[in-house]
Design a protein around this motif. Structure first.
Motif, PDB file in Angstrom:
ATOM      1  N   THR A 228      -5.572 102.936  39.633  1.00  0.00           N
ATOM      2  CA  THR A 228      -4.768 102.063  40.498  1.00  0.00           C
ATOM      3  C   THR A 228      -3.359 101.911  39.956  1.00  0.00           C
ATOM      4  OG1 THR A 228      -6.747 100.849  41.147  1.00  0.00           O
ATOM      5  CG2 THR A 228      -4.627  99.768  41.510  1.00  0.00           C
ATOM      6  N   ALA A 229      -3.248 101.670  38.652  1.00  0.00           N
ATOM      7  CA  ALA A 229      -1.931 101.516  38.039  1.00  0.00           C
ATOM      8  C   ALA A 229      -1.114 102.794  38.149  1.00  0.00           C
ATOM      9  CB  ALA A 229      -2.080 101.111  36.583  1.00  0.00           C
TER      10      ALA A 229
ATOM     11  N   SER B 177      -1.297 105.090  40.437  1.00  0.00           N
ATOM     12  CA  SER B 177      -0.880 105.346  41.821  1.00  0.00           C
ATOM     13  C   SER B 177       0.310 104.499  42.247  1.00  0.00           C
ATOM     14  CB  SER B 177      -2.066 105.093  42.769  1.00  0.00           C
ATOM     15  OG  SER B 177      -2.420 103.723  42.748  1.00  0.00           O
ATOM     16  N   LEU B 178       0.614 103.434  41.526  1.00  0.00           N
ATOM     17  CA  LEU B 178       1.706 102.536  41.900  1.00  0.00           C
ATOM     18  C   LEU B 178       3.034 102.866  41.224  1.00  0.00           C
ATOM     19  CD1 LEU B 178      -0.201  99.121  41.777  1.00  0.00           C
ATOM     20  CD2 LEU B 178       0.617 100.309  43.826  1.00  0.00           C
ATOM     21  N   ILE B 179       3.011 103.741  40.242  1.00  0.00           N
ATOM     22  CA  ILE B 179       4.217 103.974  39.429  1.00  0.00           C
ATOM     23  C   ILE B 179       5.394 104.429  40.287  1.00  0.00           C
ATOM     24  CG2 ILE B 179       5.207 105.441  37.631  1.00  0.00           C
ATOM     25  CD1 ILE B 179       2.529 105.301  36.194  1.00  0.00           C
TER      26      ILE B 179
ATOM     27  N   GLN C 191       5.434  96.412  40.614  1.00  0.00           N
ATOM     28  CA  GLN C 191       4.021  96.095  40.722  1.00  0.00           C
ATOM     29  C   GLN C 191       3.196  96.923  39.745  1.00  0.00           C
ATOM     30  OE1 GLN C 191       3.361  96.767  44.920  1.00  0.00           O
ATOM     31  NE2 GLN C 191       3.550  94.573  45.378  1.00  0.00           N
ATOM     32  N   ALA C 192       3.618  98.163  39.528  1.00  0.00           N
ATOM     33  CA  ALA C 192       2.921  99.007  38.555  1.00  0.00           C
ATOM     34  C   ALA C 192       3.062  98.444  37.155  1.00  0.00           C
ATOM     35  CB  ALA C 192       3.475 100.435  38.610  1.00  0.00           C
ATOM     36  N   GLU C 193       4.261  97.915  36.844  1.00  0.00           N
ATOM     37  CA  GLU C 193       4.469  97.305  35.517  1.00  0.00           C
ATOM     38  C   GLU C 193       3.552  96.108  35.325  1.00  0.00           C
ATOM     39  OE1 GLU C 193       8.049  95.247  32.871  1.00  0.00           O
ATOM     40  OE2 GLU C 193       8.407  95.890  34.938  1.00  0.00           O
TER      41      GLU C 193
ATOM     42  N   ALA D 288       0.786  95.582  36.907  1.00  0.00           N
ATOM     43  CA  ALA D 288      -0.590  96.085  36.865  1.00  0.00           C
ATOM     44  C   ALA D 288      -0.931  96.606  35.471  1.00  0.00           C
ATOM     45  CB  ALA D 288      -0.779  97.193  37.901  1.00  0.00           C
TER      46      ALA D 288
ATOM     47  N   ARG E 207      -4.420  97.876  45.504  1.00  0.00           N
ATOM     48  CA  ARG E 207      -5.032  99.088  46.062  1.00  0.00           C
ATOM     49  C   ARG E 207      -5.560  98.864  47.470  1.00  0.00           C
ATOM     50  NH1 ARG E 207     -10.285 101.335  45.949  1.00  0.00           N
ATOM     51  NH2 ARG E 207     -11.058  99.519  44.791  1.00  0.00           N
TER      52      ARG E 207
END
Length: 353
Positions: A180-181, A183-185, A191-193, A195, A233
């Motif tokens: 999940t993390a 896929s957000l980068i 949001q990835a940070e 996560a 996600r």
């Protein structure tokens, strides 16, 4: 350099400061005295009974005084070799018997109490009492040695099984949250940070020793971090309700006792529904127990058999963890309510930190 843990007694020796050990000691001493005094001659029941009462009184005082000394000298014996510590532990009741028998004999002679048989000299009485103490000490130490070794073997086996079961649960949610993390980068760096920060907290809890406990508020906070990662996600398909009363926030619980249940609710319930649903987590106190309930919607028809099988495996693993940790004092109940699935975790209440 790591500090050597302080030991309060040798590994082979039980805790003579505890009431259960003292109770076992009293019972074993009585049995040994009965075998030695009464068993040899069944025809002389009354004289043997008188001898038994006298021998029992003397043996119990010797045993209790020895237990007190072993309780106090435990830290000293812990630093000696095992053979030497056992020899000293056996010597203590013998020395007490010699000293006590000598004092009793002198008191009987000076006050003319006739406690000792006229046919028994003082050296014979003291020697017999010392031999009785030595024999009883050998029996008692052997019993406790076998018992302690059995307890350690059971505890080691339980820890090994617990580590294996915990390891089976741990990679599952770490793998999913890492994906999940990742896929957000590119699409949502901030949001990835967040996560990844939440994921770091999940790693920290997952890699902590299984014996560690912390407040229920921390367990709820960790579960919220996991749910926020899953919400990134699943988007609006996932709704979250966490209900934790203020008075239960500091109640101690094992780490990761709730997060696997919530993960189970999402992967075998929410994500299998096109419209998604709500995960409702509630904590309550009742009848001296802590109840944590996880409620989530589930598909009524066409559920993937692999998902259903995985659901039962996950719950089975959690039940095994509870059984190894709490025996019969905890349980995990799962109820299929048709369109919803309810899982209730019952834990014994632990004191606040």
């Amino acid at each position: 350099m790591p500090e050597t843990p302080r030991r309060d007694r040798p590994e082979w020796m039980p805790d003579f400061c505890s009431v259960p050990v003292l109770a076992s000691l009293i019972l074993i001493v009585e049995l040994v005295v009965a075998v030695i005094v009464i068993a040899p001659d069944q025809a002389r029941v009354l004289p043997r009974l008188q001898e038994f009462l006298a021998a029992s009184f003397a043996a119990q005082w010797i045993a209790l005084l020895s237990a007190v000394l072993l309780c106090k000298l435990g830290p000293l014996l812990a630093h000696l070799r095992q053979t030497l510590s056992i020899a000293l532990a056996l010597l203590i009741p013998v020395l007490i018997a010699i000293f006590g028998g000598t004092m009793l004999g002198k008191l009987d002679h000076s006050l003319n109490l006739h406690l000792l048989s006229p046919a028994t000299s003082l050296p014979q009485f003291v020697l017999g009492l010392a031999l009785l103490s030595l024999l009883t000490g050998i029996v008692v130490m052997r019993y406790f040695f076998v018992q302690e070794r059995w307890k350690r073997q059971v505890a080691a086996q339980a820890r090994a099984q617990l580590d294996a079961l915990h390891a089976r649960i741990r990679p599952h949610f770490l793998f999913n949250t890492l994906n999940t993390a990742a896929s957000l980068i590119e699409i949502a760096p901030r949001q990835a940070e967040q996560a990844i920060l939440d994921l770091a907290d999940l790693f920290r809890a997952a890699l902590a020793p299984e014996t560690k406990e912390w407040p229920l508020a921390e367990e709820f906070a960790l579960t919220r971090r996991y749910l926020e990662i899953e919400q990134l996600r699943l988007g609006p398909r996932l709704a979250i309700v966490l209900d934790l009363p203020h008075e239960l926030e500091q109640t101690l619980v094992p780490q990761l006792c709730l997060q696997p249940l919530v993960e189970n609710a999402i992967h075998h319930g929410i994500q299998a529904l096109a419209e998604g649903g709500q995960v409702h987590v509630e904590a309550r106190q009742t009848a001296g127990s802590l109840l944590i309930t996880v409620l989530n919607p589930k598909p009524r028809q066409g559920l993937n058999p692999a998902l259903s099988r995985g659901n039962h495996v996950a719950l089975g693993n959690i039940r095994d963890r509870l059984r190894l940790r709490y025996a019969e004092r905890a349980e995990l109940l799962a109820v299929d309510q048709g369109d919803h699935y309810r899982v209730t975790l019952r834990l014994p209440l632990m004191p606040d930190p």
